[in-house]
Write an enzyme that holds these catalytic residues in place. Sequence first.
Site, PDB file in Angstrom:
ATOM      1  N   LYS A  72       8.877   9.552 -31.757  1.00  0.00           N
ATOM      2  CA  LYS A  72       9.131   8.200 -31.273  1.00  0.00           C
ATOM      3  C   LYS A  72      10.246   7.603 -32.132  1.00  0.00           C
ATOM      4  O   LYS A  72      10.223   7.716 -33.361  1.00  0.00           O
ATOM      5  CB  LYS A  72       7.857   7.365 -31.384  1.00  0.00           C
ATOM      6  CG  LYS A  72       7.980   5.928 -30.893  1.00  0.00           C
ATOM      7  CD  LYS A  72       6.642   5.214 -31.030  1.00  0.00           C
ATOM      8  CE  LYS A  72       6.716   3.760 -30.607  1.00  0.00           C
ATOM      9  NZ  LYS A  72       5.413   3.066 -30.743  1.00  0.00           N
ATOM     10  N   SER A 148       4.253   0.345 -26.999  1.00  0.00           N
ATOM     11  CA  SER A 148       5.641   0.632 -27.259  1.00  0.00           C
ATOM     12  C   SER A 148       5.979   2.123 -27.245  1.00  0.00           C
ATOM     13  O   SER A 148       7.153   2.494 -27.333  1.00  0.00           O
ATOM     14  CB  SER A 148       6.043   0.047 -28.624  1.00  0.00           C
ATOM     15  OG  SER A 148       5.317   0.657 -29.680  1.00  0.00           O
ATOM     16  N   SER A 172      -0.155   0.359 -28.888  1.00  0.00           N
ATOM     17  CA  SER A 172       1.027   1.092 -28.445  1.00  0.00           C
ATOM     18  C   SER A 172       0.824   2.583 -28.225  1.00  0.00           C
ATOM     19  O   SER A 172       1.733   3.254 -27.731  1.00  0.00           O
ATOM     20  CB  SER A 172       2.177   0.875 -29.436  1.00  0.00           C
ATOM     21  OG  SER A 172       2.616  -0.456 -29.385  1.00  0.00           O
TER      22      SER A 172
END
Length: 492
Positions: A72, A148, A172
């Site tokens: 990520k 996210s 997230s």
Amino acid sequence: MLDYRDHDALGLAALVRAGDVTAEELLEAARSRAAEVNPRINAIVRDVDPPAPSGPEPDGGRPFAGVPFLLKDLHQDLAGLPTSGGSAALRDHPAAETATVVQRWVDAGLVVFGKTNSPEFGAKGITEPHAFGATRNPWDTDHTPGGSSGGSAAAVAAGIVPCAAASDGGGSIRIPASACGLFGLKASRGLLPSGPVRGEPLGGTGVDGVVSRSVRDTAAMLDVLAGPTDVSPYLPGGLPAGGFAAGLDRDPGRLRIGMTWQSSINPDPHPEARAAVRRAADLLSDLGHDVVEVATPVDDARLAQDFLTTWFAHCAVAVEEARRLTGAGEDAFEPDTRVMAALGRATSATQFVRAAEGRHEHVRRLAAFHAEHDLLLTPTTATPPPRIGAFDLPAPVALAQRALLTARAGGVLRFTPVVHQMIDKNLGWVPYTQLANLTGRPAMSVPLHWTAAGLPIGAQLVGRLGSDALLLRLAAQLERALPWWDRRAMAD
């Protein structure tokens, strides 16, 4: 070669060990799939030359040797490469050191070949940064994959990789797992390391992890990541003898589970969210567990206020740090980020400490609930995945926002409808996930329900501190009873 997408990460690693396929062939398959689908979903925003493991083979070996993997693009640093955090300001700023979790993934044999999209500084439950554009849901590209960790979840759901790196500071991991039909676990506070550059993410509310198609992949990833380093602030508990993956076949026992979809933030969740909880409750009951309806165990309106107060302050620090590192001007950041940072700067030290200390009251209330119930069951989200652009501010509100920012009226912002609209929209569809972050408890989203329109929506289960192994055993039981592996987004 066998169909790449027919295997989870552990399955691919087993093929490599058996000599049925090479790591190079798997990487070629992953890159080929990315070339096919990434233009449609915008999950990967940076290509990476795979780094080699460092030092001798760890005690647990390299359980994922040869398996393609994605990081990520938020806090998961790889030395020498930028970690943008979804921000134009950091797009080209290289990281000085490799993050501890990233090094553990590399040392476990994972082949990192890219980084996935994130909202700016991970501050939203959607993934639509101005710097890189929106990531789209593989189940329906008109909709968000959540955030996210939306880029990672979209990549897994689209079959680019079987498992991808994620992180969770307010939901997230669980939100995109729900939106993309995946399994996602947020681990107990202190179980997984952070560092070496950063301390506890978001004051201890954030944790790294993965989104995956199989429960066993998440459990094995937890085995790779769990355990302190020399700079860890805590000695973690909850580490099962033999590891998390080894215990998946154990019966979780008969559990007492409290179910609710109540939320003062969103008093009227979507019927599909209620259906997701009912489906989970019915399946749990069929498996012999006791499921009872309960009231929300905490004051979730106060919890949201405490969460946002600390979140805005951390956003202000993130903007300040990015400007210090790069010399970026204020206009390098998105308007919503600038509003959150302005609110953070307008927060007094007293307000921040009160919000941080308020976590203890939420911990006490949740502990009282767990004294009578093993787990709390809620929807993961209050609605199915919204459409791309659903949270864009109306033009008049955006103009008012810009005017207040130009006037540097951070203190005034706190009392304007602009802020209330931002909060209602951003938390209104995800009111259930922040509880586990503020209390440090483990929580998971399990993909048991798809809407009539074909969109996934998960069920969330929250456990006691250190009950990560129990949650994984229950998830494995649910996976066996109602498999989700055969559901495939963007099928050929």
